[in-house]
Design a protein around this motif. Structure first.
Motif, PDB file in Angstrom:
ATOM      1  N   GLY A  49     -74.112  57.923 -14.410  1.00  0.00           N
ATOM      2  CA  GLY A  49     -73.689  59.106 -13.668  1.00  0.00           C
ATOM      3  C   GLY A  49     -74.511  60.331 -14.014  1.00  0.00           C
ATOM      4  O   GLY A  49     -74.389  61.379 -13.381  1.00  0.00           O
ATOM      5  N   CYS A  50     -75.375  60.194 -15.036  1.00  0.00           N
ATOM      6  CA  CYS A  50     -76.259  61.263 -15.501  1.00  0.00           C
ATOM      7  C   CYS A  50     -75.474  62.545 -15.748  1.00  0.00           C
ATOM      8  O   CYS A  50     -74.392  62.515 -16.283  1.00  0.00           O
ATOM      9  CB  CYS A  50     -77.412  61.462 -14.526  1.00  0.00           C
ATOM     10  N   ASP A  51     -76.058  63.626 -15.350  1.00  0.00           N
ATOM     11  CA  ASP A  51     -75.418  64.913 -15.585  1.00  0.00           C
ATOM     12  C   ASP A  51     -74.583  65.365 -14.387  1.00  0.00           C
ATOM     13  O   ASP A  51     -74.267  66.533 -14.239  1.00  0.00           O
ATOM     14  CB  ASP A  51     -76.473  65.972 -15.935  1.00  0.00           C
ATOM     15  N   TYR A  52     -74.190  64.422 -13.541  1.00  0.00           N
ATOM     16  CA  TYR A  52     -73.433  64.753 -12.341  1.00  0.00           C
ATOM     17  C   TYR A  52     -71.923  64.715 -12.537  1.00  0.00           C
ATOM     18  O   TYR A  52     -71.186  65.104 -11.647  1.00  0.00           O
ATOM     19  CB  TYR A  52     -73.830  63.806 -11.194  1.00  0.00           C
ATOM     20  N   TRP A  53     -71.463  64.246 -13.671  1.00  0.00           N
ATOM     21  CA  TRP A  53     -70.021  64.089 -13.889  1.00  0.00           C
ATOM     22  C   TRP A  53     -69.213  65.363 -13.629  1.00  0.00           C
ATOM     23  O   TRP A  53     -68.124  65.277 -13.074  1.00  0.00           O
ATOM     24  CB  TRP A  53     -69.735  63.534 -15.288  1.00  0.00           C
ATOM     25  N   PRO A  54     -69.710  66.545 -13.971  1.00  0.00           N
ATOM     26  CA  PRO A  54     -68.914  67.748 -13.680  1.00  0.00           C
ATOM     27  C   PRO A  54     -68.689  67.984 -12.184  1.00  0.00           C
ATOM     28  O   PRO A  54     -67.795  68.734 -11.802  1.00  0.00           O
ATOM     29  CB  PRO A  54     -69.748  68.889 -14.281  1.00  0.00           C
ATOM     30  N   HIS A  55     -69.476  67.336 -11.342  1.00  0.00           N
ATOM     31  CA  HIS A  55     -69.370  67.528  -9.901  1.00  0.00           C
ATOM     32  C   HIS A  55     -68.587  66.426  -9.197  1.00  0.00           C
ATOM     33  O   HIS A  55     -68.455  66.443  -7.973  1.00  0.00           O
ATOM     34  CB  HIS A  55     -70.770  67.634  -9.288  1.00  0.00           C
ATOM     35  N   VAL A  56     -68.065  65.474  -9.952  1.00  0.00           N
ATOM     36  CA  VAL A  56     -67.304  64.367  -9.375  1.00  0.00           C
ATOM     37  C   VAL A  56     -65.846  64.798  -9.229  1.00  0.00           C
ATOM     38  O   VAL A  56     -65.222  65.255 -10.189  1.00  0.00           O
ATOM     39  CB  VAL A  56     -67.399  63.104 -10.256  1.00  0.00           C
ATOM     40  N   LEU A  57     -65.339  64.660  -8.022  1.00  0.00           N
ATOM     41  CA  LEU A  57     -63.939  64.947  -7.732  1.00  0.00           C
ATOM     42  C   LEU A  57     -63.176  63.663  -8.008  1.00  0.00           C
ATOM     43  O   LEU A  57     -63.140  62.759  -7.172  1.00  0.00           O
ATOM     44  CB  LEU A  57     -63.792  65.380  -6.271  1.00  0.00           C
ATOM     45  N   ILE A  58     -62.585  63.562  -9.193  1.00  0.00           N
ATOM     46  CA  ILE A  58     -62.048  62.281  -9.659  1.00  0.00           C
ATOM     47  C   ILE A  58     -60.545  62.367  -9.928  1.00  0.00           C
ATOM     48  O   ILE A  58     -60.037  63.390 -10.373  1.00  0.00           O
ATOM     49  CB  ILE A  58     -62.807  61.816 -10.923  1.00  0.00           C
ATOM     50  N   LYS A  59     -59.879  61.266  -9.602  1.00  0.00           N
ATOM     51  CA  LYS A  59     -58.446  61.155  -9.877  1.00  0.00           C
ATOM     52  C   LYS A  59     -58.166  59.742 -10.383  1.00  0.00           C
ATOM     53  O   LYS A  59     -58.718  58.770  -9.868  1.00  0.00           O
ATOM     54  CB  LYS A  59     -57.638  61.438  -8.613  1.00  0.00           C
ATOM     55  N   HIS A  60     -57.315  59.654 -11.382  1.00  0.00           N
ATOM     56  CA  HIS A  60     -56.926  58.359 -11.958  1.00  0.00           C
ATOM     57  C   HIS A  60     -55.536  57.980 -11.459  1.00  0.00           C
ATOM     58  O   HIS A  60     -54.677  58.844 -11.286  1.00  0.00           O
ATOM     59  CB  HIS A  60     -56.920  58.437 -13.492  1.00  0.00           C
ATOM     60  N   HIS A  61     -55.340  56.672 -11.253  1.00  0.00           N
ATOM     61  CA  HIS A  61     -54.046  56.151 -10.786  1.00  0.00           C
ATOM     62  C   HIS A  61     -53.645  54.987 -11.686  1.00  0.00           C
ATOM     63  O   HIS A  61     -54.488  54.179 -12.077  1.00  0.00           O
ATOM     64  CB  HIS A  61     -54.153  55.678  -9.339  1.00  0.00           C
ATOM     65  N   GLU A  62     -52.378  54.898 -11.970  1.00  0.00           N
ATOM     66  CA  GLU A  62     -51.859  53.849 -12.859  1.00  0.00           C
ATOM     67  C   GLU A  62     -51.956  52.451 -12.263  1.00  0.00           C
ATOM     68  O   GLU A  62     -52.132  51.482 -12.982  1.00  0.00           O
ATOM     69  CB  GLU A  62     -50.403  54.147 -13.231  1.00  0.00           C
ATOM     70  N   SER A  63     -51.811  52.343 -10.935  1.00  0.00           N
ATOM     71  CA  SER A  63     -51.826  51.027 -10.293  1.00  0.00           C
ATOM     72  C   SER A  63     -52.157  51.191  -8.813  1.00  0.00           C
ATOM     73  O   SER A  63     -52.078  52.302  -8.265  1.00  0.00           O
ATOM     74  CB  SER A  63     -50.465  50.341 -10.428  1.00  0.00           C
ATOM     75  N   LEU A  64     -52.478  50.082  -8.170  1.00  0.00           N
ATOM     76  CA  LEU A  64     -52.750  50.108  -6.741  1.00  0.00           C
ATOM     77  C   LEU A  64     -51.492  50.477  -5.971  1.00  0.00           C
ATOM     78  O   LEU A  64     -51.546  51.265  -5.018  1.00  0.00           O
ATOM     79  CB  LEU A  64     -53.301  48.755  -6.275  1.00  0.00           C
ATOM     80  N   ASP A  65     -50.351  49.951  -6.388  1.00  0.00           N
ATOM     81  CA  ASP A  65     -49.094  50.289  -5.723  1.00  0.00           C
ATOM     82  C   ASP A  65     -48.800  51.781  -5.808  1.00  0.00           C
ATOM     83  O   ASP A  65     -48.375  52.387  -4.826  1.00  0.00           O
ATOM     84  CB  ASP A  65     -47.930  49.498  -6.324  1.00  0.00           C
ATOM     85  N   ALA A  66     -49.033  52.364  -6.965  1.00  0.00           N
ATOM     86  CA  ALA A  66     -48.813  53.809  -7.122  1.00  0.00           C
ATOM     87  C   ALA A  66     -49.752  54.594  -6.216  1.00  0.00           C
ATOM     88  O   ALA A  66     -49.350  55.581  -5.594  1.00  0.00           O
ATOM     89  CB  ALA A  66     -49.007  54.219  -8.578  1.00  0.00           C
ATOM     90  N   PHE A  67     -50.980  54.162  -6.117  1.00  0.00           N
ATOM     91  CA  PHE A  67     -51.935  54.832  -5.236  1.00  0.00           C
ATOM     92  C   PHE A  67     -51.496  54.733  -3.778  1.00  0.00           C
ATOM     93  O   PHE A  67     -51.535  55.710  -3.028  1.00  0.00           O
ATOM     94  CB  PHE A  67     -53.345  54.231  -5.393  1.00  0.00           C
ATOM     95  N   LEU A  68     -51.093  53.556  -3.328  1.00  0.00           N
ATOM     96  CA  LEU A  68     -50.751  53.325  -1.928  1.00  0.00           C
ATOM     97  C   LEU A  68     -49.433  53.953  -1.507  1.00  0.00           C
ATOM     98  O   LEU A  68     -49.194  54.157  -0.309  1.00  0.00           O
ATOM     99  CB  LEU A  68     -50.693  51.817  -1.645  1.00  0.00           C
ATOM    100  N   ALA A  69     -48.578  54.298  -2.451  1.00  0.00           N
ATOM    101  CA  ALA A  69     -47.224  54.753  -2.161  1.00  0.00           C
ATOM    102  C   ALA A  69     -47.140  55.890  -1.149  1.00  0.00           C
ATOM    103  O   ALA A  69     -46.249  55.899  -0.300  1.00  0.00           O
ATOM    104  CB  ALA A  69     -46.510  55.138  -3.453  1.00  0.00           C
ATOM    105  N   ASP A  70     -48.043  56.835  -1.198  1.00  0.00           N
ATOM    106  CA  ASP A  70     -47.939  57.986  -0.299  1.00  0.00           C
ATOM    107  C   ASP A  70     -49.075  58.089   0.712  1.00  0.00           C
ATOM    108  O   ASP A  70     -49.326  59.147   1.280  1.00  0.00           O
ATOM    109  CB  ASP A  70     -47.855  59.273  -1.113  1.00  0.00           C
ATOM    110  N   LYS A  71     -49.757  56.996   0.975  1.00  0.00           N
ATOM    111  CA  LYS A  71     -50.890  57.010   1.895  1.00  0.00           C
ATOM    112  C   LYS A  71     -50.485  56.492   3.271  1.00  0.00           C
ATOM    113  O   LYS A  71     -49.665  55.595   3.397  1.00  0.00           O
ATOM    114  CB  LYS A  71     -52.044  56.143   1.360  1.00  0.00           C
ATOM    115  N   LYS A  72     -51.096  57.064   4.300  1.00  0.00           N
ATOM    116  CA  LYS A  72     -50.885  56.592   5.664  1.00  0.00           C
ATOM    117  C   LYS A  72     -51.694  55.314   5.873  1.00  0.00           C
ATOM    118  O   LYS A  72     -52.876  55.277   5.569  1.00  0.00           O
ATOM    119  CB  LYS A  72     -51.351  57.645   6.673  1.00  0.00           C
TER     120      LYS A  72
END
Length: 158
Positions: A49-72
């Protein structure tokens, strides 16, 4: 709105680092679904990722189910070798929508129940029978740039 890259349990730090660089360079969000196959402090991840990490819009999720819970459902695209349609046949032009491109882990892909639950949302990249699948970071770049191209590369130097 935005494009979102979603990695389900990624295993190879260099792939995730390369994808983070694509995310930073295109303004797409990066979602990491745990467990990860590496530490986010891994030197290979940081190096890719070199020196680009400060520019990454990143979010962590505990599980796929947790991620999908509020998505259309209509904004989800599961990228899998068994997908029912090519990635390029989808319409990603509506810039008022969020689009989520969900990729499975390098060794196993997405969980089998995903294709059953979302058959009409599974897309694929065409390939021959000589390989099991394309490299994850390459596949992400191909799909993201198709969506960006359809949207006339919003916010990017063209």
């Amino acid at each position: 709105m935005s494009l979102h890259i979603v990695l389900h349990e990624p295993e190879i730090p260099a792939n995730t680092g390369n994808i983070a660089r694509t995310s930073a360079g295109t303004g797409t969000f990066l979602h990491l679904i745990h467990p990860l196959g590496f530490s986010t402090e891994d030197r290979m991840l940081k190096r890719a990722g070199c020196d680009y990490w400060p520019h990454v819009l990143i979010k962590h999720h505990e599980s796929l189910d947790a991620f999908l819970a509020d998505k259309k459902r209509e904004n989800l695209y599961f990228v899998e070798t068994t997908g029912s349609m090519p990635y390029s046949s989808c319409d990603y032009r509506d810039v008022t929508q969020d689009y989520y491109f969900i990729f499975g882990k390098e060794t196993k892909g997405l969980p089998a129940n995903i294709a059953k639950a979302y058959p009409e949302r599974c897309i694929r990249l065409p390939q021959n029978d000589q390989v099991r699948s394309l490299n994850l970071s390459n596949a992400v770049a191909v799909v993201v740039y198709e969506a960006l191209q359809q949207q006339s590369f919003p916010g990017l130097r063209y």
